[in-house]
Design a protein around this motif. Sequence first.
Motif, PDB file in Angstrom:
ATOM      1  N   MET A  82      -9.232  -0.341   7.231  1.00 45.80           N
ATOM      2  CA  MET A  82      -8.485  -1.035   6.166  1.00 45.80           C
ATOM      3  C   MET A  82      -9.243  -2.244   5.608  1.00 45.80           C
ATOM      4  O   MET A  82      -8.910  -2.730   4.518  1.00 45.80           O
ATOM      5  CB  MET A  82      -7.117  -1.476   6.731  1.00 45.80           C
TER       6      MET A  82
ATOM      7  N   LYS B  29       5.079   2.818   5.277  1.00 46.35           N
ATOM      8  CA  LYS B  29       6.150   2.229   6.082  1.00 46.35           C
ATOM      9  C   LYS B  29       5.515   1.264   7.065  1.00 46.35           C
ATOM     10  O   LYS B  29       4.554   1.634   7.745  1.00 46.35           O
ATOM     11  CB  LYS B  29       6.914   3.314   6.832  1.00 46.35           C
TER      12      LYS B  29
ATOM     13  N   GLY C 116       6.269  -1.471  10.116  1.00 48.16           N
ATOM     14  CA  GLY C 116       7.230  -2.035  11.073  1.00 48.16           C
ATOM     15  C   GLY C 116       7.803  -0.971  11.988  1.00 48.16           C
ATOM     16  O   GLY C 116       8.754  -1.217  12.726  1.00 48.16           O
ATOM     17  N   THR C 117       7.210   0.228  11.950  1.00 55.07           N
ATOM     18  CA  THR C 117       7.725   1.342  12.769  1.00 55.07           C
ATOM     19  C   THR C 117       7.635   1.022  14.257  1.00 55.07           C
ATOM     20  O   THR C 117       8.621   1.136  14.989  1.00 55.07           O
ATOM     21  CB  THR C 117       6.902   2.628  12.484  1.00 55.07           C
TER      22      THR C 117
ATOM     23  N   ARG D  49      -1.514   7.415   9.699  1.00 53.23           N
ATOM     24  CA  ARG D  49      -0.148   7.906   9.475  1.00 53.23           C
ATOM     25  C   ARG D  49      -0.045   8.538   8.090  1.00 53.23           C
ATOM     26  O   ARG D  49      -0.855   8.245   7.210  1.00 53.23           O
ATOM     27  CB  ARG D  49       0.862   6.749   9.580  1.00 53.23           C
TER      28      ARG D  49
ATOM     29  N   ILE E 242      -8.704  -5.233   2.150  1.00 56.16           N
ATOM     30  CA  ILE E 242      -7.970  -6.488   2.388  1.00 56.16           C
ATOM     31  C   ILE E 242      -8.918  -7.671   2.585  1.00 56.16           C
ATOM     32  O   ILE E 242     -10.099  -7.487   2.889  1.00 56.16           O
ATOM     33  CB  ILE E 242      -7.053  -6.403   3.651  1.00 56.16           C
TER      34      ILE E 242
ATOM     35  N   HIS F   9      -6.017   2.012  11.463  1.00 54.80           N
ATOM     36  CA  HIS F   9      -5.290   0.774  11.768  1.00 54.80           C
ATOM     37  C   HIS F   9      -4.380   0.927  12.995  1.00 54.80           C
ATOM     38  O   HIS F   9      -4.333   0.043  13.846  1.00 54.80           O
ATOM     39  CB  HIS F   9      -4.486   0.367  10.530  1.00 54.80           C
ATOM     40  N   VAL F  10      -3.691   2.064  13.112  1.00 57.81           N
ATOM     41  CA  VAL F  10      -2.766   2.177  14.259  1.00 57.81           C
ATOM     42  C   VAL F  10      -3.512   2.336  15.583  1.00 57.81           C
ATOM     43  O   VAL F  10      -3.081   1.815  16.608  1.00 57.81           O
ATOM     44  CB  VAL F  10      -1.693   3.291  14.127  1.00 57.81           C
TER      45      VAL F  10
ATOM     46  N   PHE G 242       0.841  -1.198   0.000  1.00 59.40           N
ATOM     47  CA  PHE G 242       0.000   0.000   0.000  1.00 59.40           C
ATOM     48  C   PHE G 242       0.881   1.254   0.000  1.00 59.40           C
ATOM     49  O   PHE G 242       0.381   2.372   0.029  1.00 59.40           O
ATOM     50  CB  PHE G 242      -0.930   0.025   1.231  1.00 59.40           C
TER      51      PHE G 242
ATOM     52  N   LEU H 166       0.010  -9.206   1.877  1.00 56.11           N
ATOM     53  CA  LEU H 166       0.956  -9.251   2.984  1.00 56.11           C
ATOM     54  C   LEU H 166       0.980 -10.652   3.576  1.00 56.11           C
ATOM     55  O   LEU H 166      -0.066 -11.196   3.937  1.00 56.11           O
ATOM     56  CB  LEU H 166       0.540  -8.246   4.069  1.00 56.11           C
TER      57      LEU H 166
ATOM     58  N   MET I 204      -9.505  -5.301  15.112  1.00 54.53           N
ATOM     59  CA  MET I 204      -9.343  -4.897  13.713  1.00 54.53           C
ATOM     60  C   MET I 204     -10.417  -5.518  12.829  1.00 54.53           C
ATOM     61  O   MET I 204     -10.957  -4.871  11.946  1.00 54.53           O
ATOM     62  CB  MET I 204      -7.966  -5.343  13.205  1.00 54.53           C
TER      63      MET I 204
ATOM     64  N   ILE J 107      -6.011  -8.152  19.426  1.00 52.30           N
ATOM     65  CA  ILE J 107      -5.740  -7.088  18.437  1.00 52.30           C
ATOM     66  C   ILE J 107      -6.536  -7.376  17.158  1.00 52.30           C
ATOM     67  O   ILE J 107      -7.230  -6.515  16.618  1.00 52.30           O
ATOM     68  CB  ILE J 107      -4.221  -7.002  18.103  1.00 52.30           C
TER      69      ILE J 107
ATOM     70  N   MET K 165      -4.304  -8.094  -0.582  1.00 53.82           N
ATOM     71  CA  MET K 165      -4.550  -6.653  -0.600  1.00 53.82           C
ATOM     72  C   MET K 165      -5.200  -6.299  -1.937  1.00 53.82           C
ATOM     73  O   MET K 165      -4.669  -6.661  -2.991  1.00 53.82           O
ATOM     74  CB  MET K 165      -3.221  -5.904  -0.389  1.00 53.82           C
TER      75      MET K 165
HETATM   76  C1  HEM Z   1      -2.491  -6.183   4.912  1.00 57.57           C
HETATM   77  C2  HEM Z   1      -2.533  -6.119   6.229  1.00 57.57           C
HETATM   78  C3  HEM Z   1      -1.783  -5.099   7.043  1.00 57.57           C
HETATM   79  C4  HEM Z   1      -1.147  -3.969   6.642  1.00 57.57           C
HETATM   80  C5  HEM Z   1      -0.994  -3.429   5.225  1.00 57.57           C
HETATM   81  C6  HEM Z   1      -0.598  -3.352   7.836  1.00 57.57           C
HETATM   82  C7  HEM Z   1       0.117  -2.165   7.840  1.00 57.57           C
HETATM   83  C8  HEM Z   1       0.504  -1.482   8.974  1.00 57.57           C
HETATM   84  C9  HEM Z   1       1.097  -0.178   8.995  1.00 57.57           C
HETATM   85  C10 HEM Z   1       1.430   0.653   7.748  1.00 57.57           C
HETATM   86  C11 HEM Z   1       1.302   0.180  10.275  1.00 57.57           C
HETATM   87  C12 HEM Z   1       1.871   1.505  10.795  1.00 57.57           C
HETATM   88  C13 HEM Z   1       3.361   1.536  10.916  1.00 57.57           C
HETATM   89  C14 HEM Z   1       3.932   0.600  11.929  1.00 57.57           C
HETATM   90  O1  HEM Z   1       3.911   0.864  13.139  1.00 57.57           O
HETATM   91  O2  HEM Z   1       4.432  -0.430  11.505  1.00 57.57           O
HETATM   92  C15 HEM Z   1       0.857  -0.920  11.093  1.00 57.57           C
HETATM   93  C16 HEM Z   1       0.906  -0.962  12.458  1.00 57.57           C
HETATM   94  C17 HEM Z   1       0.482  -2.015  13.221  1.00 57.57           C
HETATM   95  N1  HEM Z   1      -0.143  -3.153  12.775  1.00 57.57           N
HETATM   96 FE1  HEM Z   1      -0.568  -3.620  10.856  1.00 57.57          FE
HETATM   97  N2  HEM Z   1      -0.927  -4.103   8.911  1.00 57.57           N
HETATM   98  C18 HEM Z   1      -1.649  -5.195   8.484  1.00 57.57           C
HETATM   99  C19 HEM Z   1      -2.173  -6.199   9.264  1.00 57.57           C
HETATM  100  C20 HEM Z   1      -2.041  -6.276  10.623  1.00 57.57           C
HETATM  101  C21 HEM Z   1      -2.540  -7.370  11.437  1.00 57.57           C
HETATM  102  C22 HEM Z   1      -3.275  -8.606  10.922  1.00 57.57           C
HETATM  103  C23 HEM Z   1      -2.187  -7.087  12.717  1.00 57.57           C
HETATM  104  C24 HEM Z   1      -2.440  -7.881  13.972  1.00 57.57           C
HETATM  105  C25 HEM Z   1      -3.578  -8.426  14.271  1.00 57.57           C
HETATM  106  C26 HEM Z   1      -1.487  -5.816  12.714  1.00 57.57           C
HETATM  107  C27 HEM Z   1      -0.994  -5.203  13.823  1.00 57.57           C
HETATM  108  C28 HEM Z   1      -0.382  -3.968  13.839  1.00 57.57           C
HETATM  109  C29 HEM Z   1       0.104  -3.331  15.046  1.00 57.57           C
HETATM  110  C30 HEM Z   1       0.058  -3.908  16.454  1.00 57.57           C
HETATM  111  C31 HEM Z   1       0.642  -2.105  14.658  1.00 57.57           C
HETATM  112  C32 HEM Z   1       1.296  -1.052  15.560  1.00 57.57           C
HETATM  113  C33 HEM Z   1       0.262  -0.165  16.195  1.00 57.57           C
HETATM  114  C34 HEM Z   1       0.904   0.830  17.150  1.00 57.57           C
HETATM  115  O3  HEM Z   1       1.278   1.911  16.732  1.00 57.57           O
HETATM  116  O4  HEM Z   1       1.020   0.494  18.336  1.00 57.57           O
HETATM  117  N3  HEM Z   1      -1.417  -5.378  11.424  1.00 57.57           N
HETATM  118  N4  HEM Z   1       0.374  -1.928  10.283  1.00 57.57           N
END
Ligand code: HEM
Length: 420
Positions: free
Chosen positions: A391, A238, A240-241, A296, A395, A331-332, A235, A365, A385, A381, A277
Motif C-alpha cells: 500500500m 471495508k 475495521g473488520t 481482501r 499513501i 496489508h493484512v 480506497f 485516513l 508495514m 506493526i 491517500m
Molecule cells: C491509509 C492507511 C490505511 C488503510 C487504507 C488501511 C486499511 C485497512 C484495511 C482495508 C484492512 C482490512 C480490513 C480490516 O481488518 O479492517 C486493514 C487491516 C488492518 N490494518 Fe490497516 N489501513 C491503513 C493503515 C494502517 C496502519 C498505519 C496500521 C498500523 C500500524 C494498520 C493496521 C492494520 C491492522 C492491524 C489490520 C488487521 C490485520 C489482520 O487481519 O489481523 N493499518 N487496514
Amino acid sequence: MSDQNKPDKITRREMLFRTGAGGLGLLVGASGFGTISALGKTMSKEEEVNSDDVIPFYGKHQAGITTKQQTYVYLIALDLTTEKLSDIRDLFKEWTIASEKMSKGVLIDSYSDNLYVPPADTGEAAGLSASNLTLTYGFGPTFFEKEGADRFGLASKRPQRLKKLPAFPGDQLEDAWTGGDLCVQVCADDQQVAFHAIRNLIRIGRGIVTLRWMQSGFLRSPKADKKNATPRNLFGFKDGTVNPSTNEDYNDVIWSNGSEASWMKNGSYMVMRRIRMLLEVWDRTHLNEQNKTFGREKVSGAPLGHKDEFDEIDFDKKDEQGKPYIPADSHVKLGRGDGSQKIHRRSYSYSSEMDPTRAQLDAGLLFMSYQKDPFKQFVPIQKRMASSDRMNEYIRHIGSAVFACPGGISEGGYIGDSLF
Ligand code: HEM
C-alpha cells in the motif's frame, strides 16, 4: 504536601463556571449538578435529556474508545501556555463540567440575564440532541517534559511507554500535524454537535492552552447504511473488520492495568497518524492489484481465496498455481504478523478539500488506534508495514502523535485527577 500537588475533587465553589475570556475567571453563574444559576434563566428546556443518544461521560473508562464509532470526529492537539499546574487543574475541572453537560445534550450553562457578558455557551447546539457525543482526553509526552525541562513537577509520572514514536521509513511528517501537549477527541453523530463541543473546549481553555492542530473526519452515517456494515475507507475497502470486540479482547489489547503508572489504570494510549491517500494514483490501479494490496476482496471484504468478510484467514491457502492467495506484502498479512501484536483501530476518513500545489484532492485516513503499549503493539506493526507494505505506493504518513488517555472518572472527580 504543597497545595499544587494536593489531590482533590471538584468543590461546589469550583462548579461556579468561568467563561473562557482569556482566563479572566469571570464568574457568570452557578452551573450544573442540580444548581440553578442565580443569574440565569430556568434550565428546564435545556435540561431535557434525550436519553436515546446519550453516552454517559462518567464511567470506568473514558467514552469514545470502545464506543461504537460515531459519524464525525474532531481531533485537536493543544499546547500549554501556562506555567502553573493549578491553572491546568482548574481547566480540567471546567472541561469536566462542560463535557458532562454537553454529553447530555444540554447547554454548558444557561444564558445570563446580563446582556453585557458573552453567553456561557456559544449556542449552536441548542435544541439538538446529544447525538452520542463523546469526549476523550489525553496527555502527550511534552506535557511532562519539554526540551529537558520538568514543566509541572510531574516528569516522574510519565510512563516509559509515553514517548515520541520512532521515525519509520518513508515518513514525511509535517509539523502542522505532529505532536501536542494534550489532545481531545470529540465524536458525535451530528457534525454541528461535535463542532460545538470542540469549539467550547477551546474557548474555555483560552489563555491556558493554544490550538496546535485540528483535524476532522467522517464515516458513512448509520442512516445511509441500513445494514450496519463495516464502514469503507476512501480506497473503497471495508476497514475495521479485524478489531477487538469483546471485553476480554479489550482487556487484552486496550486497557492499561496501571502497572506502568497507577494514574493510567483503565486508560489507554492513543496513536494518531495522518495518512494522505493518493487517490488519483489508486483510482488508476486495476481491481486485481487493489485486492492484492489489501489481501481482501474489495466488494465483499472477504480475505482472498475465502468466502466471507469474517472468515478466519488461512494465510497458507494457495491458488491453482500454488501461490498463496494473500501476498506476503499485502496489508493484512503485514498487519497480522505472527498474531502477537494487536491494536484497536478507530480511524476516520478525512478530506481537506484540495492540495493547491498539485491541484488534486487532499484526502486520506485519520488513523487512530488505542492500545496498552504503543511500543509493543503499534510500533512493530508499523515497522513491518513501513518497510514492505504494497500500500505504500498509494499513501504518505504526514502526521503523528501519541497520547496517554487516563481511565474514566466518577461523579465529583475530574479528568486527569488521578495524575494531578
Ligand atoms: C491509509 C492507511 C490505511 C488503510 C487504507 C488501511 C486499511 C485497512 C484495511 C482495508 C484492512 C482490512 C480490513 C480490516 O481488518 O479492517 C486493514 C487491516 C488492518 N490494518 Fe490497516 N489501513 C491503513 C493503515 C494502517 C496502519 C498505519 C496500521 C498500523 C500500524 C494498520 C493496521 C492494520 C491492522 C492491524 C489490520 C488487521 C490485520 C489482520 O487481519 O489481523 N493499518 N487496514
